[in-house]
Design an enzyme around this catalytic site. Sequence first.
Site, short mmCIF file in Angstrom:
data_model
loop_
_atom_site.label_atom_id
_atom_site.label_comp_id
_atom_site.label_asym_id
_atom_site.label_seq_id
_atom_site.Cartn_x
_atom_site.Cartn_y
_atom_site.Cartn_z
N GLN A 223 -4.15 -0.85 -34.83
CA GLN A 223 -4.08 -0.41 -33.67
C GLN A 223 -4.09 -1.09 -32.60
O GLN A 223 -4.00 -0.69 -31.33
CB GLN A 223 -5.46 0.50 -33.36
N ASP B 225 -5.11 -9.45 -42.71
CA ASP B 225 -6.37 -10.03 -42.34
C ASP B 225 -6.32 -11.49 -42.28
O ASP B 225 -5.59 -12.05 -43.05
CB ASP B 225 -7.30 -9.74 -43.47
#
EC number: 3.6.1.66
Length: 200
Positions: free
Chosen positions: A8, A71
């Site tokens: 996001q 990540d």
Amino acid sequence: MKIILATQNKRKLDEFIELSKNSNYPINFVIKPLKEDIGEIEENGNSYFENALIKANAVFNYYKEPVLSDDSGLELPEFKEILGIYSSRFAGINATDKENRYKLLDYLKSKNITETSAKYVCVLVYIFNQGEALSFKGEWEGKIIVSDNLNLDTGFGYDPMFVPKEYTITVSEMSISEKNLISHRAKAVNQFLNFLKDKK
């Protein structure tokens, strides 16, 4: 080719677009309203790969379109008990980058450390078919410096404290274009782009 970026974070989207714009393989990275559509995705893995896979699976299972997730984190070999997959929430679950930096500064000061070896790590996971996940990893070695003269109030991640190997300035003092040539994420994205190019 359209690929959903499992984030996001508009800043991260811009970074991926910038990293891939010189590729011979045209990619249209997009972000979706993940929280509204899917809800909070709990990253409870024990590694960068597991967390990236959790995000990629959740997004792919909902939208049924190719997904790229990442990540990343900062690792300090001398202080393995901190950071790593918890880098973004070092100062708390909803901590800001600024709060994380100041907590790291205070932690290292308490250990009487002025600098310590470090590396950024990025793992990407790409899912394009059900049950098919590929991963790509990039690392960026350097050191974390501890000083009251650092500007920790602005910047991305731990960049204002991280000095890459063979450099004398922090990442925050580098140009975006220079960073995008050598960063951990750039290395992982280049591997991903080479995979797409070879797959054509």
